[in-house]
Structure formats: structure tokens, C-alpha cells
Write an enzyme that holds these catalytic residues in place. Structure first.
Site, PDB file in Angstrom:
ATOM      1  N   ASP A  64      -7.839  10.411  12.572  1.00 49.96           N
ATOM      2  CA  ASP A  64      -7.815  10.224  11.162  1.00 49.96           C
ATOM      3  C   ASP A  64      -8.416   8.612  10.928  1.00 49.96           C
ATOM      4  O   ASP A  64      -7.796   7.918  10.182  1.00 49.96           O
ATOM      5  CB  ASP A  64      -6.346  10.278  10.677  1.00 49.96           C
ATOM      6  CG  ASP A  64      -6.259  10.239   9.277  1.00 49.96           C
ATOM      7  OD1 ASP A  64      -7.056  10.871   8.526  1.00 49.96           O
ATOM      8  OD2 ASP A  64      -5.184   9.845   8.706  1.00 49.96           O
ATOM      9  N   ALA A  71       0.998  -1.215   0.004  1.00 50.80           N
ATOM     10  CA  ALA A  71       0.224   0.055   0.032  1.00 50.80           C
ATOM     11  C   ALA A  71       1.030   1.291   0.007  1.00 50.80           C
ATOM     12  O   ALA A  71       2.108   1.218   0.762  1.00 50.80           O
ATOM     13  CB  ALA A  71      -1.031  -0.118   1.296  1.00 50.80           C
ATOM     14  N   LYS A 101       6.433   0.141   7.596  1.00 53.88           N
ATOM     15  CA  LYS A 101       6.000   1.380   6.822  1.00 53.88           C
ATOM     16  C   LYS A 101       7.271   2.468   6.635  1.00 53.88           C
ATOM     17  O   LYS A 101       8.106   2.551   7.421  1.00 53.88           O
ATOM     18  CB  LYS A 101       5.115   2.259   7.659  1.00 53.88           C
ATOM     19  CG  LYS A 101       4.456   3.290   7.011  1.00 53.88           C
ATOM     20  CD  LYS A 101       2.979   3.718   7.591  1.00 53.88           C
ATOM     21  CE  LYS A 101       3.131   4.646   8.588  1.00 53.88           C
ATOM     22  NZ  LYS A 101       1.668   5.113   9.035  1.00 53.88           N
TER      23      LYS A 101
HETATM   24  N1  ATP Z   1      -0.236  -3.218  10.502  1.00 57.36           N
HETATM   25  C1  ATP Z   1      -0.698  -3.100   8.969  1.00 57.36           C
HETATM   26  N2  ATP Z   1      -1.053  -4.575   8.667  1.00 57.36           N
HETATM   27  C2  ATP Z   1      -1.528  -4.365   7.487  1.00 57.36           C
HETATM   28  N3  ATP Z   1      -1.788  -3.283   6.626  1.00 57.36           N
HETATM   29  C3  ATP Z   1      -1.149  -2.383   7.110  1.00 57.36           C
HETATM   30  C4  ATP Z   1      -0.540  -2.162   8.441  1.00 57.36           C
HETATM   31  N4  ATP Z   1      -0.236  -0.835   8.357  1.00 57.36           N
HETATM   32  C5  ATP Z   1      -0.583  -0.455   7.365  1.00 57.36           C
HETATM   33  N5  ATP Z   1      -1.263  -1.146   6.402  1.00 57.36           N
HETATM   34  C6  ATP Z   1      -1.650  -0.951   5.009  1.00 57.36           C
HETATM   35  O1  ATP Z   1      -0.901   0.195   4.558  1.00 57.36           O
HETATM   36  C7  ATP Z   1      -1.924   1.433   4.385  1.00 57.36           C
HETATM   37  C8  ATP Z   1      -1.336   2.642   4.892  1.00 57.36           C
HETATM   38  O2  ATP Z   1      -0.893   2.774   6.140  1.00 57.36           O
HETATM   39  P1  ATP Z   1      -1.024   4.012   6.833  1.00 57.36           P
HETATM   40  O3  ATP Z   1      -2.290   4.467   6.769  1.00 57.36           O
HETATM   41  O4  ATP Z   1      -0.439   3.545   8.354  1.00 57.36           O
HETATM   42  O5  ATP Z   1       0.001   4.920   6.206  1.00 57.36           O
HETATM   43  P2  ATP Z   1       0.127   6.683   6.046  1.00 57.36           P
HETATM   44  O6  ATP Z   1       1.012   7.273   5.311  1.00 57.36           O
HETATM   45  O7  ATP Z   1       0.226   7.065   7.601  1.00 57.36           O
HETATM   46  O8  ATP Z   1      -1.429   7.053   5.671  1.00 57.36           O
HETATM   47  P3  ATP Z   1      -2.305   8.031   5.739  1.00 57.36           P
HETATM   48  O9  ATP Z   1      -2.349   8.775   4.339  1.00 57.36           O
HETATM   49  O10 ATP Z   1      -3.930   7.505   6.007  1.00 57.36           O
HETATM   50  O11 ATP Z   1      -1.623   9.148   6.810  1.00 57.36           O
HETATM   51  C9  ATP Z   1      -2.926   0.803   5.223  1.00 57.36           C
HETATM   52  O12 ATP Z   1      -4.251   1.640   4.568  1.00 57.36           O
HETATM   53  C10 ATP Z   1      -2.884  -0.491   5.074  1.00 57.36           C
HETATM   54  O13 ATP Z   1      -3.451  -0.938   3.753  1.00 57.36           O
END
Ligand code: ATP
Length: 798
Positions: A466, A310, A332
Site C-alpha cells: 500500500d 491524521a 494509531k
Molecule cells: N509513525 C508515524 N510518524 C508520523 N506520522 C505518522 C506515523 N504513522 C502514521 N502517521 C500519520 O498518520 C497517517 C495515517 O497513518 P496510517 O497510514 O498508518 O493509517 P491507516 O489507517 O492504516 O491508513 P490507510 O488508510 O493508508 O490504510 C499517515 O499518513 C501519517 O500522516
């Protein structure tokens, strides 16, 4: 040996994100002397921050590190060879999301590369799983059962060894994140006022991109094609925001959850900004992981997807398997140069907000303050160590609920730009067809979300700010998993109580109280006279509340309040917008499945329970005010609260009315006591006279003639209207008694304070049809009867 290389003293070290291969750690964390090189650190301090030049072993490497003031002094600098981006790319390759298995690492020092003897890799709030294995990092993993049992390894301080290890692992992660920058508008001004070319170039890019979109919409409007082209324009906006980068993606994400601002076509398109964004090169991501964690990828993971699963606004996520334990994790990784990118945008947007504040008279809120709040949150999101801490705190507060899941954090693999979490298998709440196909119930999941949100917002005040559908997963076992703890917010305690009170006042159409709530809610200054608001609230809500309050949707209420308050100098603190947003998101999700779903109806049991059981004086007084209106007790209000409150999963009827009962015998309870006494007379009358009336009615017709010529009223002397009233009250009291009696955990003795009040010598002035003392004694006796050990069914006094 390492100690000899230290410079100054501090409990914290420094890591430079932009150098990636430089890292400082405290003495205790240094073990592998071979990679600690002679270093010196020169620092100069400016505006509370220091800029250091780092020189290492002959080879002059000038790296500008931005340090937070509190980390000015550095103890040691670890210098590593820069991990070659190419080599990481070569090892893991680009790809299509397939998992590549990483061969066994033959670098025997891999585990302790960052100098720390790693003893704990993760901190899992729920710690429900885990394997026992001996990691190559010198890691001793324990069995989950041992962890759960917290087996006899408590240190002197009472903290378990495991907890201690967690704290240390988290501290090491924090050390890797001392380079994070906080939002500081003054600093942004200083930074960009010296770079006019950059500012102009970015301004032109934003204006031309958004200008093109605005022009298209304008043309649509002129040519009457607004509706027809809506979907096309929504897609165009999504693409343009994506093109403009993270700040605009974040703004788009915000808009995607505001049905009050955007038509449905836009909501749907913008929702894609939640996690289907362009990715950045995997090679850069892998290099970032290595640099941030100071270890080769293959020493940490036995497999990792070769492309992200993702990609969201600030980072992209890989699925990997930990080499040491075989656990599946989500890694991440932050987008490169993201701070630079958001900094410039916030600088520009702040300038724009300044103009709006100055010239747009129609806009009454301070938009610069709103932007600052937003920017501060985005900056907080850039620190993944903080996000990990948020997840742990969230887990501690809400993870004990059986239907809520929060990913555990693996601190040994966390830094400012890398966050390693427990992998959560699940389907996004937005993918409703897939959820239903799995046999899961969307409405139940939304309800879990609402109940958890209410507890977040109104109990502990610490909430996920969020909660878009991309951050909520339905797990195969029907739990609701929360992801992404980058943006958290807090509701002040006074506001929490005021919100509960306000909702209850709204539901009970207590417009005077509602108007007064705006002081407690901080919407209006104490100097503003709220009396003119009362009829306006009445006007609006009497109309919309015509049916039942639970049929009202959230948006109607919010719009209604907005329309009324708009005319007054009111100010809505930022966290309200976030609260409304989280509930609106959940309501929106439920509406897809059930167009009649109402968030207020789903939430009211929680409000009722809080009001009935919370000992906070504000809520207790709100309850008393609600129940005793103009000196009479409103049994229908109590019945309604009980009916609703017992639907809440945490409802325990022995807590019901406790705050009021506590007050009843207390020093401040005189007024309440006299109200209770008066009410006791009314109720005992209703119970006794009503019972007599009913008994008379149950006497066979021919026999009634024996009772004072067939007219019981001549015995009890009562008008027909009074009789009806009395019987209704009797019915209601018995119903309420039944509600209490049949509730889980109810102990009749909790009502003893009422008996005490009736027994008090000062309870003499009992009016009513039955003489005072008798009435008092009868009331006390009737209650005494009720308070006997519970029979299996609710008693009937008849
Ligand atoms: N622990 C996890 N287990 C499975 N999938 C995950 C996990 N953490 C994140 N993901 C996947 O990755 C995606 C993005 O993660 P996250 O929302 O934490 O990123 P972000 O960059 O902080 O996003 P945002 O744009 O919402 O701030 C999630 O929507 C999910 O699909």
C-alpha cells in the site's frame, strides 16, 4: 494468588475487544491480584470458533467474545471497571490538535495494571535512539549505546535479554489481540443472511449514493460537459466514498493509484482519501486506548495531542510523548465498530461479484476471488499487532539500507486496535513543493523508493502493498520513511526469478524467451501454445522499443502486454497487480517533478545486477541464454548488462558472471565449455589479429612498404569486412575488460575457470585462422596476462 483463580490451561489468553474492559492474560503476566476477579468461562464451539459468556463477581456481565479456535482455552480473566468514556474525554478534551500535557499520574499501580511486570516498552528495528530512565512501570530503560552493542547480556540460548524482553512484550501485545476476527465469507453469509433489514438498508444507501453519482456523470456525458465537470464529479465521488465509510474509502484509495483506470482529476481528488478523512470523537479514541491497553492514558503518556494529527481509512493518529522515556510516538487508534462496517459491505460486494462472474461475459477474471483477496487484506489491516510485526519484519529486511527509515514499535502500547510507533518527522512525498523547499531531491527519494521496492518485490518477496504517497515520508535528513504496514504481500520465489528474467528478455527483445516466460510467471497454463504470441510481442515491442527501452514508461509496457495477452486464456495472479501498483505509484510521483522520468530506466540496473550475479539456476540459465545466442557470444549484451549493473548500489564486480563461471567447470557445463572454447578462439583472434592490424596501421606510411608490400592483409589474409568485425570485437572486449577492471571489488582471478577450460585436454578442436593448439595456448596466455595483479588503469592489449 492469581494462580488460584485460573481456569483451564493454554499459553494464550483472550481479550474481548467489544467489551474493552475485559481481558485475559496468561499466568505469567498476572501480578496485580487486586484486579483479577473470580471468573468462570463457559464456551461453546461453533464452526471452529467459540462464543463465551463471561461472568464476574456476582455482577453478571454477559459479553459475547469471539475467539479464535486456537485460543479456546482461557487461563484467567482480568476484569476491570469499564473506563468511562466521559472521564477520558474530560481529562483530554476535544480540541484543535494542540498538545495537552498530562499531569503526573498518582496511581502507583498504573504501570502494572495489566498485570505484567513491564520490562521492555518498545522493539525498535534500528534502535538508534533511546533514553535511560527508570519508568514507573518498573521499566528499566537502557542507553541506546548499550542496546547497539548488545552488551554481554546474552542468555543461555544465545538470545540477548533485550531480545527476550522484546519477544515477551510482543507476546503480551498479542494477548491483547486474541479477539481479532479473520475474513471468512461463509461466516459473513451466515451472519447477514439472518439480518435482511440491515442488508436491505445498506444496499439502498450504497445504491442511492453511487447511483446519484453515476446519474450525474451520465448527464454530463449526454450534455457534453464531461470534461468541464470532471473536477466537480471527482470531488463528488470522493465525498460519496467517504460518506459510505471505510470499505469504499479503501476502494477509492486503490483507484487513486491507478492512472490506467482514472483520469488525473480523479486521481488527485481520490488521493485525499489517503489521510484526510473525517475523524471520530477523541473521547472514543482515548477510551479505546485505555480499554485496549488496560491503563489510564496519563499513566502511559505525558502528553498527547487533543485531536488527531491524521485520520485515515481505518484509524486516526495522535502524536504523544511516552511518560516513561520521553520519546515521541505516534499512536494509531482504530475506528470504532469498523469490523461490523466492513463485514456488511464485503458481504454485499461479494454478492455483486457473484452476479458479475455469472453474467458479465466480458469480465474474464474471477472477480469474487479478487474481492476475497482484497477483503482478506483489509481484515488483516484491522489487527494492529500484526501490523507491528510487519513493521519489524520490514525493518529487519530493508531497514539496514542507510536511506530507508522504518518506525520502531512500542509493544507495551500495542493491541489489536492501538498501535504505538516511533514518531517520524517528515513530509509526505505527495507534498512536493514542501520537499523541494527543504532542499530535498524528489527524484532521489523516488529512486530510493524504487530501489527499496525492487528489493522488496524481487529479493525477499515481502513487500509493502500500500505504498501510496501518504505512506511515504521524506525525513529532514533525506531518508525515505515507510509508514503503514497493515497491507503487506509476498511474491513467490519462482515468480521473483521469472519477473527478473522477463524484464531482461524484454529489454533485449528476446521475444521467444518472453513468450516462454508466461509459463513461469503463471500467466498461462503449460498446455497453451505460446508460439503465436511471439510475432505479436515482436510487432508491439519492436515499434515501441524503437528508441531505447529505458525511454519506455511502465504504463506503455503494461498496456502493451495486456493488449497482446488479452487474446489468450491468461490469468494474472493478484500480487502482480500490487507490484505494478507500487511501481506505478513511484513513477507517478517522479513524473510530477521530471516528466521524462522512467521507472524502467531507474530499475534496470537492479535487474542487470541480479542477472549477472544471482546463482539461482533459473537466472543463471537466463543469463547463458541471453549471452550465447545460436552458438555465438553476444558481447554487446554482456557490455550492456555490465554498464547497467554497475549503476546498482549493491553491485560487486567480483560476483559478476560467478554463476556462469561456476557452471563452466562443473559436471553440467559441457555445452557451455564448448561455447566458451569457440568464443575464446574468436576473441584471441580478434585480440591478436586486431592488434597486428592496428600495429600495422600505426607504422609510419613509408615504412609500411617493408611489410609485404604495404598490405598487412596479405600477411594475415583477411577480408575487409572481417577486419572491421574483428576490430569491433577487439574494441568491445577491451571495453568490457575495462568495465570489469575498473569496478569496485573486481578480482581478475575469478575468471580463472576460463583459463582452466582452455587448458583442458578436450579443448583440442579449435578452429579458426590460427591453428587450434596455438590458438588455445595463445588464448590461455592472453588471459593469463590479463589475470595478473591489477594495474592502476585498464590494460590495453595493443
Ligand atoms: N509513525 C508515524 N510518524 C508520523 N506520522 C505518522 C506515523 N504513522 C502514521 N502517521 C500519520 O498518520 C497517517 C495515517 O497513518 P496510517 O497510514 O498508518 O493509517 P491507516 O489507517 O492504516 O491508513 P490507510 O488508510 O493508508 O490504510 C499517515 O499518513 C501519517 O500522516
Amino acid at each position: 494468588m492469581a494462580n488460584a483463580l485460573l481456569t483451564t490451561s493454554s499459553s494464550l489468553g483472550v481479550a474481548c475487544s467489544n467489551t474493552m474492559h475485559l481481558q485475559t492474560v496468561p499466568v505469567s503476566a498476572i501480578a496485580g491480584g487486586d484486579f483479577v476477579r473470580r471468573s468462570s468461562f463457559n464456551s461453546s464451539f461453533a464452526r471452529g470458533r467459540s462464543y463465551g459468556v463471561l461472568i464476574s463477581r456476582g455482577r453478571l456481565r454477559q459479553e459475547k467474545c469471539e475467539l479464535r479456535a486456537r485460543t479456546r482455552s482461557v487461563r484467567a480473566v482480568l476484569v476491570r471497571d469499564p473506563p468511562a468514556v466521559e472521564s477520558a474525554a474530560g481529562r483530554f478534551g476535544g480540541g484543535n490538535g494542540s498538545v495537552r500535557t498530562v499531569g503526573r499520574d498518582d496511581d502507583s499501580s498504573a504501570g502494572s495494571r495489566n498485570g505484567a511486570a513491564v520490562s521492555t516498552e518498545r522493539t525498535r528495528g534500528n534502535r538508534s535512539s533511546g533514553s535511560s530512565s527508570s519508568g514507573r512501570d518498573g521499566v528499566e530503560f537502557r542507553k541506546a549505546s548499550e542496546i547497539m552493542a548488545g552488551r554481554g547480556d546474552k542468555g543461555k540460548s544465545g538470545t540477548s535479554v533485550r531480545e527476550q524482553e522484546d519477544v515477551e512484550a510482543e507476546a503480551r501485545a498479542a494477548l491483547r489481540a486474541t479477539n481479532v476476527v479473520e475474513y471468512d465469507p461463509v461466516r459473513l453469509y451466515e451472519r447477514y443472511s439472518k439480518q435482511p433489514a440491515k442488508v436491505v438498508a445498506r444496499t439502498v444507501k450504497i445504491l442511492t449514493t453511487l447511483g446519484a453519482f453515476a446519474t450525474d456523470v451520465l448527464i454530463d456525458q449526454r450534455t457534453g460537459k464531461l470534461e468541464v465537470n470532471m473536477r466537480k464529479r471527482a470531488k463528488e465521488l470522493r465525498e460519496k466514498l467517504t460518506y459510505l465509510g471505510p470499505t469504499f474509502v479503501k476502494i477509492g484509495q486503490g483507484l487513486s493509484t491507478r492512472p490506467d483506470l482514472c483520469p488525473p482529476a480523479y486521481l488527485e481528488e481520490l488521493a485525499e482519501l489517503q489521510d484526510a478523512l473525517p475523524t471520530f470523537p477523541d473521547a472514543e479514541a482515548f477510551a479505546c486506548i485505555e480499554a485496549e491497553l488496560g491503563r489510564p492514558l496519563e499513566s502511559m503518556f505525558s502528553s498527547i495531542t487533543s485531536s488527531p494529527v491524521a485520520a485515515a481509512s481505518l484509524g486516526q493518529v495522535y502524536k504523544a510523548t511516552l511518560k516513561s522515556t520521553g520519546e515521541v510516538v505516534a499512536v494509531k487508534v482504530q475506528r470504532p465498530y469498523i469490523e461490523e462496517s466492513v463485514a456488511l459491505d464485503f458481504f454485499l460486494l461479494r454478492g455483486l461479484c457473484g452476479l458479475v462472474n455469472k453474467y458479465a461475459d466480458l469480465v474474464t477474471s474471477d472477480v469474487t476471488a479478487l474481492l476475497d483477496e482484497f477483503a482478506r487484506r483489509v481484515y488483516q489491516e484491522l489487527n494492529y499487532v500484526q501490523e507491528g510485526r510487519n513493521a519489524i519484519r520490514f525493518q529487519k529486511l530493508y531497514g539496514d539500507r542507510p536511506d530507508v527509515k522504518v518506525p520502531g514499535i512500542y509493544w507495551e502500547y500495542v493491541s489489536a486496535k492501538v498501535l504505538t510507533m516511533e514518531w517520524i518527522e517528515g513530509i509526505k512525498l505527495s507534498e512536493q513543493a514542501r520537499i523541494t523547499a527543504q532542499g530535498l531531491d524528489i527524484i532521489k527519494l523516488v529512486d530510493i523508493g524504487i530501489q527499496c521496492s525492487l528489493r522488496q518485490l524481487l529479493e525477499h518477496g515481502y513487500f509493502h502493498a500500500d505504498p501510496h504517497p501518504g505512506n511515504l515520508l521524506a525525513t529532514p535528513d533525506g531518508k525515505l520513511a515507510f509508514l503503514d504496514f497493515g497491507m503487506m504481500s509476498e511474491t513467490p520465489q519462482t515468480a521473483r526469478f521469472a519477473i527478473i528474467g522477463h524484464v531482461v528478455h524484454l529489454v533485449n527483445r528476446d521475444y521467444d524467451a518472453m513468450a516462454r516466460d508466461y509459463y513461469a510467471l503463471d500467466f498461462l497454463d503449460a498446455k497453451v501454445d505460446v508460439s503465436p504470441i511471439v510475432p505479436e510481442l515482436k510487432n508491439f515491442f519492436d515499434d515501441v522499443l524503437e528508441a531505447t527501452v529505458s525511454e519506455l514508461n511502465f504504463k506503455t509496457i503494461v498496456d502493451g502486454l495486456g493488449a497482446v495477452l488479452y487474446k489468450y486464456p491468461f490469468n494474472v495472479p493478484a500480487y502482480y497487480a500490487l507490484i505494478l501498483r507500487s511501481l506505478t505509484v513511484l513513477e507517478g510521483l517522479a513524473l510530477y517533478t521530471d516528466p521524462n522520468f522512467k521507472v524502467l530506466a531507474a530499475s534496470y540496473p537492479y535487474f542487470a545486477k541480479r542477472l549477472l550475479t544471482d546463482k539461482n539456476p533459473y537466472l543463471r540459465d537466463a543469463l547463458i541464454e541471453l549471452l550465447f545466442k545460436d552458438g555465438t557470444f553476444r558481447w554487446n549484451r554482456l557490455e550492456n548488462l555490465l554498464v547497467q549493473g554497475r549503476k546498482d548500489s549493491d553491485y560487486n564486480s567480483s560476483d559478476v558472471m560467478q554463476p556462469v563461471l561456476d557452471l563452466l567447470l562443473g559436471p553440467g557445463g559441457e555445452e557451455l565449455r564448448s561455447l566458451v572454447e569457440k568464443e575464446a578462439v574468436r576473441v584471441s583472434e580478434a585480440l591478436l589479429v586486431g592488434t597486428a592490424l592496428q600495429s600495422f596501421k600505426s607504422v609510419p606510411e613509408p615504412l609500411r612498404a617493408f611489410i609485404d608490400r604495404g598490405n598487412v592483409n596479405s600477411v594475415i589474409r583477411i577480408k575487409e569486412s572481417e577486419e572491421a568485425e574483428m576490430l569491433a570485437l577487439r574494441e568491445q572486449v577491451l571495453r568490457i575488460w575495462g568495465l570489469l577492471r575498473n569496478s569496485r571489488g573486481f578480482d581478475p582471478s575469478v575468471l580463472q575457470p576460463i583459463v582452466e577450460v582452455l587448458r583442458r585436454s578436450e579443448a583440442q578442436a579449435m578452429g579458426g585462422r590460427i591453428a587450434g593448439n596455438i590458438s588455445r595456448r595463445l588464448a590461455a596466455r592472453a588471459l593469463q596476462q590479463l589475470l595478473k595483479p591489477a594495474p592502476t588503469t585498464a590494460p590495453t592489449l595493443s
